[in-house]
Structure formats: C-alpha cells, structure tokens
Write a protein that holds these residues in place. Structure first.
Motif, PDB file in Angstrom:
ATOM      1  N   LYS A   1       0.876  -1.170   0.000  1.00 57.46           N
ATOM      2  CA  LYS A   1       0.000   0.000   0.000  1.00 57.46           C
ATOM      3  C   LYS A   1       0.916   1.222   0.000  1.00 57.46           C
ATOM      4  O   LYS A   1       1.794   1.352   0.860  1.00 57.46           O
ATOM      5  CB  LYS A   1      -0.886  -0.006   1.243  1.00 57.46           C
ATOM      6  N   VAL A   2       0.724   2.108  -1.010  1.00 66.51           N
ATOM      7  CA  VAL A   2       1.564   3.288  -1.121  1.00 66.51           C
ATOM      8  C   VAL A   2       0.682   4.538  -1.168  1.00 66.51           C
ATOM      9  O   VAL A   2      -0.396   4.527  -1.753  1.00 66.51           O
ATOM     10  CB  VAL A   2       2.486   3.226  -2.362  1.00 66.51           C
ATOM     11  N   GLY A   3       1.157   5.595  -0.538  1.00 64.51           N
ATOM     12  CA  GLY A   3       0.413   6.839  -0.493  1.00 64.51           C
ATOM     13  C   GLY A   3       0.619   7.684  -1.729  1.00 64.51           C
ATOM     14  O   GLY A   3       1.711   7.713  -2.304  1.00 64.51           O
ATOM     15  N   ILE A   4      -0.450   8.369  -2.146  1.00 59.56           N
ATOM     16  CA  ILE A   4      -0.375   9.313  -3.254  1.00 59.56           C
ATOM     17  C   ILE A   4      -1.090  10.598  -2.842  1.00 59.56           C
ATOM     18  O   ILE A   4      -1.804  10.624  -1.827  1.00 59.56           O
ATOM     19  CB  ILE A   4      -0.972   8.759  -4.563  1.00 59.56           C
ATOM     20  N   VAL A   5      -0.933  11.644  -3.626  1.00 60.77           N
ATOM     21  CA  VAL A   5      -1.564  12.933  -3.354  1.00 60.77           C
ATOM     22  C   VAL A   5      -2.742  13.116  -4.299  1.00 60.77           C
ATOM     23  O   VAL A   5      -2.620  12.897  -5.505  1.00 60.77           O
ATOM     24  CB  VAL A   5      -0.553  14.084  -3.543  1.00 60.77           C
TER      25      VAL A   5
END
Length: 191
Positions: free
Chosen positions: A81-85
């Motif tokens: 799971k990776v964060g994005i804007v």
C-alpha cells in the motif's frame, strides 16, 4: 523481499491479481510501504514523478486500486500500500445521461477513468460552496469513499434539470436522481 514501490511494480501486481472488473481491494490489507511521487490534479490528470501519465489504460488500472482511508489516498495491491496525493477528488465526472422524468429521473455519470455511477441513495450528489466566493464545487459519490468532481459543463446541464423543493424544512433548488432530491442552493439565494 523488500521492493521499492514504483508505478510499474504496482501495475504488474494488479494485473497479476485482477481477473477483470474491479479488484477486491476491500479484501487486501497489505503493509504501508511509503509514499510514491504520484498525484491526481483537480482536473483529473494523473502525474508520476511530475510527468502526466498519458496512457489511459494505465490510469484506468491505477484508478481501480485507489483506496481512501482516514482522509488519505493509497494505491493498494495484495502485497503493498503506497500513499499518493489527490488535490481534490480522485475522479472527474465528465458527462451524464438522463433517464426518466420528475421523481423518476436518474442521472448516470461517467468519469474520466470510465466508471459509471447512478446518482441516488448509495451515490449521492453533494455541492460544497467556497466560503469566500460562493463558487460551487459539485461531487458525486462513485465507490467506497471515492468521489468525482462534476465538471462545469455537466454541472450546468444538471442545473437545467433543477427544481425547487422543501428539504429539511427549507426550500432548496436541487436535482432529482434515483428517487432522491439533492439540494444545490437555498431557493432564497436565487430570488
């Protein structure tokens, strides 16, 4: 195995895990692997490392693994799971079709990534107005906690379908869809 999160890795993982339709991201609970340099602009353009992603099928693929938790956005695969804007809403409703009339009217929105959603009880329309300018920002719920900003031309078309009704003891101008009345602006502000 410690893999650095990347757009290519996410795409490969989802293609391997998905067999058509939307992947079952609600069943996936992988560890958070950090943020990647990916951003969705207010106009719906997806960027990776500052460069627009020009391949529509890749953007569509990423959109199917997008998840919102606690006000933050993530791309989720079975293993990471990776964060994005996301600048505003992750999607833009670029058009809609109308079926029926009056109380039986239904608006079916199409997003910039190909999702279709019928506005109604499970997919409400909401309008947020800027406190200083009064400028409206209309949204429609697409899936899970994800919304689409309704583009200006579609919003104006939607306004043409509007009517005045009482909502929570106040007269509002709004639109019907799926048996629901969605308020847009108090009627007294239009008089």
């Amino acid at each position: 195995m410690n893999v650095k999160p990347s757009a290519d890795y996410i795409a490969a993982a989802v293609q391997a895990a998905s067999k058509g339709g939307l992947p079952p991201i609600h069943k996936w609970n992988p560890p958070f692997c950090g943020d990647i340099d990916m951003r969705i602009a207010r106009d719906g353009t997806w960027f990776h490392e500052g460069t627009p992603i020009g391949r529509a099928p890749l953007v569509r693929l990423f959109s199917t693994i997008l998840k919102r938790e606690d006000g933050k956005y993530y791309l989720v695969t079975p293993v990471e799971k990776v964060g994005i804007v996301v600048e505003d809403a992750p999607f833009v409703a670029i058009d809609f079709e109308v079926s029926g009339e009056g109380d039986d009217q239904t608006l079916t929105f199409t997003t910039n990534v190909g999702d279709q959603t019928q506005a109604g009880v499970d997919h409400p329309i909401r309008v947020v107005r800027d406190a200083e300018t009064g400028e409206p920002s209309p949204y429609v719920h697409v899936r899970d906690e994800l919304e689409a900003l309704i583009d200006r031309k579609s919003f104006y078309r939607m306004i043409d379908l509007g009517q005045h009704r009482h909502h929570e003891e106040v007269r509002w101008f709004g639109v019907m869809s799926g048996g629901q009345f969605f308020p847009i602006i108090p009627s007294e502000e239009l008089e």
